[in-house]
Write a protein that holds these residues in place. Structure first.
Motif, PDB file in Angstrom:
ATOM      1  N   PHE A 114      -4.408  58.278  63.404  1.00 15.68           N
ATOM      2  CA  PHE A 114      -3.617  58.552  64.502  1.00 15.68           C
ATOM      3  C   PHE A 114      -4.149  59.401  65.517  1.00 15.68           C
ATOM      4  N   LYS A 115      -4.555  60.819  64.871  1.00 13.79           N
ATOM      5  CA  LYS A 115      -4.864  61.893  65.741  1.00 13.79           C
ATOM      6  C   LYS A 115      -5.947  61.132  66.703  1.00 13.79           C
ATOM      7  N   ARG A 116      -6.856  60.694  66.074  1.00 12.01           N
ATOM      8  CA  ARG A 116      -8.015  60.086  66.772  1.00 12.01           C
ATOM      9  C   ARG A 116      -7.428  58.943  67.701  1.00 12.01           C
ATOM     10  N   GLN A 117      -6.521  58.184  67.432  1.00 18.81           N
ATOM     11  CA  GLN A 117      -5.765  57.338  68.435  1.00 18.81           C
ATOM     12  C   GLN A 117      -5.310  57.932  69.601  1.00 18.81           C
ATOM     13  N   LEU A 118      -4.424  59.049  69.396  1.00 24.06           N
ATOM     14  CA  LEU A 118      -3.787  59.833  70.431  1.00 24.06           C
ATOM     15  C   LEU A 118      -4.991  60.605  71.457  1.00 24.06           C
ATOM     16  N   GLN A 119      -6.258  60.956  70.780  1.00 26.57           N
ATOM     17  CA  GLN A 119      -7.248  61.459  71.420  1.00 26.57           C
ATOM     18  C   GLN A 119      -7.641  60.391  72.523  1.00 26.57           C
ATOM     19  N   ARG A 120      -8.054  59.195  72.027  1.00 28.89           N
ATOM     20  CA  ARG A 120      -8.240  58.149  72.845  1.00 28.89           C
ATOM     21  C   ARG A 120      -7.466  57.884  74.028  1.00 28.89           C
ATOM     22  N   TYR A 121      -6.332  57.779  73.518  1.00 29.76           N
ATOM     23  CA  TYR A 121      -5.163  57.626  74.715  1.00 29.76           C
ATOM     24  C   TYR A 121      -5.205  58.608  75.870  1.00 29.76           C
ATOM     25  N   ASN A 122      -5.246  59.816  75.337  1.00 31.21           N
ATOM     26  CA  ASN A 122      -5.407  60.922  76.275  1.00 31.21           C
ATOM     27  C   ASN A 122      -6.485  60.944  77.437  1.00 31.21           C
ATOM     28  N   ASN A 123      -7.504  60.146  76.880  1.00 34.79           N
ATOM     29  CA  ASN A 123      -8.863  60.190  77.629  1.00 34.79           C
ATOM     30  C   ASN A 123      -8.609  58.701  78.516  1.00 34.79           C
ATOM     31  N   LEU A 124      -7.720  57.957  78.351  1.00 34.31           N
ATOM     32  CA  LEU A 124      -7.854  56.711  79.045  1.00 34.31           C
ATOM     33  C   LEU A 124      -7.201  56.910  80.590  1.00 34.31           C
ATOM     34  N   ASP A 148      -4.765  48.220  65.069  1.00 32.85           N
ATOM     35  CA  ASP A 148      -5.491  47.406  64.520  1.00 32.85           C
ATOM     36  C   ASP A 148      -4.884  46.069  64.677  1.00 32.85           C
ATOM     37  N   LYS A 149      -4.243  45.596  65.753  1.00 30.71           N
ATOM     38  CA  LYS A 149      -3.579  44.304  66.055  1.00 30.71           C
ATOM     39  C   LYS A 149      -3.220  43.547  64.901  1.00 30.71           C
ATOM     40  N   LYS A 150      -2.336  44.357  64.038  1.00 35.73           N
ATOM     41  CA  LYS A 150      -1.921  43.524  62.744  1.00 35.73           C
ATOM     42  C   LYS A 150      -0.513  42.778  63.119  1.00 35.73           C
ATOM     43  N   LYS A 151      -0.104  42.981  64.234  1.00 38.60           N
ATOM     44  CA  LYS A 151       1.258  41.920  64.393  1.00 38.60           C
ATOM     45  C   LYS A 151       1.094  41.325  66.015  1.00 38.60           C
ATOM     46  N   SER A 152       1.161  40.071  66.038  1.00 31.66           N
ATOM     47  CA  SER A 152       0.918  39.296  67.452  1.00 31.66           C
ATOM     48  C   SER A 152       2.097  39.433  68.082  1.00 31.66           C
ATOM     49  N   TRP A 153       2.405  40.859  68.689  1.00 27.81           N
ATOM     50  CA  TRP A 153       3.340  41.014  69.449  1.00 27.81           C
ATOM     51  C   TRP A 153       2.648  41.282  70.869  1.00 27.81           C
ATOM     52  N   SER A 154       3.675  41.310  71.901  1.00 31.75           N
ATOM     53  CA  SER A 154       3.344  41.639  73.226  1.00 31.75           C
ATOM     54  C   SER A 154       3.414  43.195  73.416  1.00 31.75           C
ATOM     55  N   GLU A 155       2.786  43.535  74.550  1.00 35.54           N
ATOM     56  CA  GLU A 155       2.988  44.934  74.896  1.00 35.54           C
ATOM     57  C   GLU A 155       4.399  45.365  75.031  1.00 35.54           C
ATOM     58  N   GLU A 156       5.195  44.585  75.525  1.00 34.75           N
ATOM     59  CA  GLU A 156       6.522  44.997  75.641  1.00 34.75           C
ATOM     60  C   GLU A 156       7.261  45.087  74.125  1.00 34.75           C
ATOM     61  N   LYS A 157       6.962  44.375  73.174  1.00 32.73           N
ATOM     62  CA  LYS A 157       7.546  44.456  71.838  1.00 32.73           C
ATOM     63  C   LYS A 157       7.046  45.620  71.192  1.00 32.73           C
ATOM     64  N   TYR A 158       5.867  45.577  71.470  1.00 31.63           N
ATOM     65  CA  TYR A 158       5.318  47.036  70.605  1.00 31.63           C
ATOM     66  C   TYR A 158       6.025  48.374  71.210  1.00 31.63           C
ATOM     67  N   ALA A 159       6.077  48.586  72.572  1.00 30.86           N
ATOM     68  CA  ALA A 159       6.761  49.638  73.268  1.00 30.86           C
ATOM     69  C   ALA A 159       8.089  49.839  72.812  1.00 30.86           C
ATOM     70  N   ALA A 160       9.069  48.533  72.766  1.00 33.63           N
ATOM     71  CA  ALA A 160      10.287  48.506  72.550  1.00 33.63           C
ATOM     72  C   ALA A 160      10.262  48.969  70.960  1.00 33.63           C
ATOM     73  N   LYS A 161       9.587  48.671  69.964  1.00 33.30           N
ATOM     74  CA  LYS A 161       9.671  48.934  68.696  1.00 33.30           C
ATOM     75  C   LYS A 161       9.432  50.316  68.570  1.00 33.30           C
ATOM     76  N   LEU A 162       8.503  50.954  69.137  1.00 34.19           N
ATOM     77  CA  LEU A 162       8.287  52.202  69.041  1.00 34.19           C
ATOM     78  C   LEU A 162       9.236  53.155  69.705  1.00 34.19           C
ATOM     79  N   GLU A 163       9.818  52.681  70.880  1.00 34.79           N
ATOM     80  CA  GLU A 163      11.031  53.474  71.586  1.00 34.79           C
ATOM     81  C   GLU A 163      12.140  53.432  70.369  1.00 34.79           C
ATOM     82  N   LYS A 164      12.316  52.317  69.573  1.00 35.51           N
ATOM     83  CA  LYS A 164      13.647  52.269  68.817  1.00 35.51           C
ATOM     84  C   LYS A 164      13.327  53.371  67.587  1.00 35.51           C
TER      85      LYS A 164
END
Length: 261
Positions: free
Chosen positions: A83-93, A229-245
């Motif tokens: 997760f720490k590596r994932q966070l670092q990648r997102y910060n560099n986007l 890792d694309k473990k679920k075939s969810w849309s971007e919106e659904k992933y964001a909604a799940k995380l926000e919840k």
């Protein structure tokens, strides 16, 4: 020895000592919606009764029972590093999705909390707890929720044995309490941990160890892992909604809020 015969011999041993395999155990959904102190303690007591009888059964050592000792903590460590590596990648986007923005806004707090929890696990004598578990040949039920294991007048009933594994008894308590912790405040959760440890004759280190595990932000880290890792075939919106919840649920719950007691 084939696994079928290993399971059968373990089942026979348990039956002789008052634990019965019953694949028809069921959950009363009405009870689940209205959990009481009484049925939570009864479940912890059933788990403890299973431990007292199952632990020490050494014939299974050569029969193929899985050993889960240490695997949960190692998984937490690996997922935290990823997760720490994932966070670092997102910060560099450059451009970021709504999900990635949520991770960036909250990720540092969650990664810090995750690392603090792992540090607390070691602070409270993690390796000594493992040593005790191995010396006592402790066996966990693996599945500990309502409908998986139950104490009745004629003994303890367990739905199956295929998830049983050599492990620290604290881990069974963690898996059970992790399913209901959002319904409890910090004091209630600590009281249930204390109750379980008293049933098992475990010391304060075990209590702090369980609480440290329950403080780990597993839901948040898991959601980020699924996205990465694309473990679920969810849309971007659904992933964001799940995380926000998950974030809203976490911040509105008074139980652990990043605090190790």
């Amino acid at each position: 020895m084939p696994e079928y015969y290993a399971t059968r011999s373990f089942s026979s041993y348990l039956k002789k000592n008052g634990i019965y395999v019953d694949g028809n155990l069921s959950i009363d959904n009405a009870d689940l919606k209205n959990l009481t102190q009484q049925n939570i303690k009864a479940q912890l007591e059933a788990i403890s009764d299973f431990h007292k009888i199952a632990s020490g059964y050494s014939e299974y050592l050569s029969e193929g029972m899985k050993n889960g000792t240490g695997k949960l903590i190692e998984r937490f460590k690996v997922e935290t590093k990823k997760f720490k590596r994932q966070l670092q990648r997102y910060n560099n986007l450059g451009e970021k999705t709504d999900f990635q923005k949520l991770v960036i806004e909250n990720g540092l707090d969650y990664s810090t909390r995750a690392e603090e929890c792992i540090n607390e696990v070691h602070k409270w004598g993690y390796f000594d707890l493992i040593k005790r578990s191995m010396l006592r040949i402790e066996i966990c039920a693996g599945k500990t929720y309502f409908g998986d294991i139950k104490k009745e007048t004629d003994g303890v009933k367990i739905s199956c044995l295929d998830k049983c594994n050599y492990n620290m008894n604290e881990i069974d308590a963690f898996y059970f309490l992790s399913k209901i912790k959002k319904r409890l405040d910090k004091v209630e959760l600590s009281n249930y941990i204390s109750f379980f440890c008293n049933q098992e004759d475990l010391n304060i280190n075990s209590q702090k160890f369980i609480l440290s595990l329950l403080s780990y932000p597993e839901d948040f880290i898991r959601c980020c892992s699924r996205y990465r890792d694309k473990k679920k075939s969810w849309s971007e919106e659904k992933y964001a909604a799940k995380l926000e919840k998950i974030i809203l649920s976490d911040t509105s719950s008074p139980n652990l809020q990043g605090v190790i007691i």
